[in-house]
Write an enzyme that holds these catalytic residues in place. Structure first.
Site: not given
Length: 371
Positions: A135, A298, A261
């Site tokens: 990620c 996400h 994040h």
């Protein structure tokens, strides 16, 4: 000469860059139900999908962004030395899943990557490299792009990130969530976990030029702590933050905005909040903190660059979007200047973008306004 971001293009569940920015400023949430068959198979009923069909979707989103970003930057790979770095977490794994279910055993491995898609969208590009760094993949690609530009090894770098939902990743989320997740709620006391979002982002990185570009790319700090397969390590994250500040020559009290994040998970949110509290201790009033996953989900390997693109817009316009889904801040985040409810008007000069991946693959980017 310092590196500069001269163009940006994104695709999310809201659409292109302008549509996404407008939705973020409104505090919209793009969550939508998954089809019933998929939901029953994987145990996840919602996501942040891009509503289009067909195959090799991440490749198509990426190619669209490449064409748009090249046009906006006025870069021609046939006349300039242009390379491309693409960050991803899942690559084209959804196509492998479909092939396996159809009994296909000879899926071409090169189609997992994005060389063909970028080359078709950017004729003349010298090389395309795919980085499968979970990620934070886009952040790692951005760090390498800055090196290539500042050392003179490329005139411009197309830095991309792209990912689409896969059945295997959805199934993993469905197994680890303590209760069904209806939407991503970063830093909220009632968060229930993460959901996947479809998306892609492309930035053009060049040396600083006469018009100033969109934002200066100061530095990206990296760490790979390998402390756990999935759980974040605060020390590893802290190393990446401090590495970014040191490389950029900026103190914590010079950071005006943080794009967190912010996955809406108990482990990530608590760890990130504690790290930010430690880094910015004594910096009154401290930076504004926002995050985009509550709005777009996400987006895996594209998430770092999507956050960078949002940070660029905040630096350019002086508007900071709120954290969608944040109603009641979790105790560990209570000391942060979380942007919630509505967008705020500010004058950020330096922005920090956090991106953390499985296995402790951390990337923290610092950007500076050019206005």
């Amino acid at each position: 000469m310092p590196a500069t971001i001269t163009a940006s293009a994104v695709r999310t569940c809201f659409g292109d860059g302008p549509a996404t920015w407008a939705a973020l400023l409104r505090g919209d949430c793009g969550v939508a139900p998954l089809d019933r068959a998929t939901a029953e198979q994987v145990g996840v009923g919602s996501g942040y999908p891009i509503a289009d069909g067909g195959s090799f979707r991440p490749s198509r989103w990426l190619a669209d962004c490449v064409r748009e970003a090249l046009a906006a930057a006025g870069v021609d790979p046939r006349r300039q030395r242009v390379v491309s770095l693409v960050g991803t977490g899942l690559r084209e794994s959804a196509e492998v899943e479909r092939a396996a279910l159809a009994g296909v055993v000879d899926f071409p491995a090169e189609r997992l990557h994005f060389g063909g898609a970028v080359a078709a969208a950017a004729p003349g590009v010298e090389r395309v490299v795919t980085l499968a760094n979970a990620c934070s993949a886009g952040g790692h690609a951005l760090a390498l792009a800055q090196d290539l530009v500042e050392t003179g090894d490329a005139d411009a770098v197309l830095v991309g990130g792209t990912d689409g939902s896969t059945a295997s990743m959805l199934a993993m989320i469905g197994r680890v969530a303590s209760r069904p997740t209806e939407r991503v709620r970063p830093f909220d006391a009632d968060r229930a976990g993460v959901l996947l979002g479809d998306g892609a982002a492309v930035l053009v990185v060049e040396r600083e030029r006469g018009d100033g570009g969109l934002a200066r790319l100061l530095a990206t700090g990296l760490s790979c702590d390998a402390g756990h397969e999935t759980a974040p390590d605060p020390e590893g994250i802290l190393r990446a933050v401090r590495d970014a500040h040191e490389r950029a020559g900026r103190r914590p009290d010079q950071i005006d905005l943080v794009l967190a994040h912010g996955t809406g998970t108990a482990l990530n949110d608590a760890t990130e909040a504690h790290v930010l509290a430690e880094v910015f201790a004594g910096c009154a009033p401290g930076p504004l903190v926002t995050a985009v996953k509550g709005a777009v989900g996400h987006t895996s390997g594209g998430s770092a660059l999507l956050s960078v693109a949002v940070a660029v817009e905040a630096l350019r316009t002086g508007h900071v979007p709120p954290i969608a889904g944040l109603a009641r801040p979790a105790p560990e985040a209570a000391g942060l200047r979380l942007v919630r409810g509505e967008a705020v008007r500010a004058d950020p000069r330096v922005a920090q973008v956090d991106a953390f991946g499985f296995g402790g693959l951390n990337a923290v980017t610092l950007l500076e306004a050019v206005r």
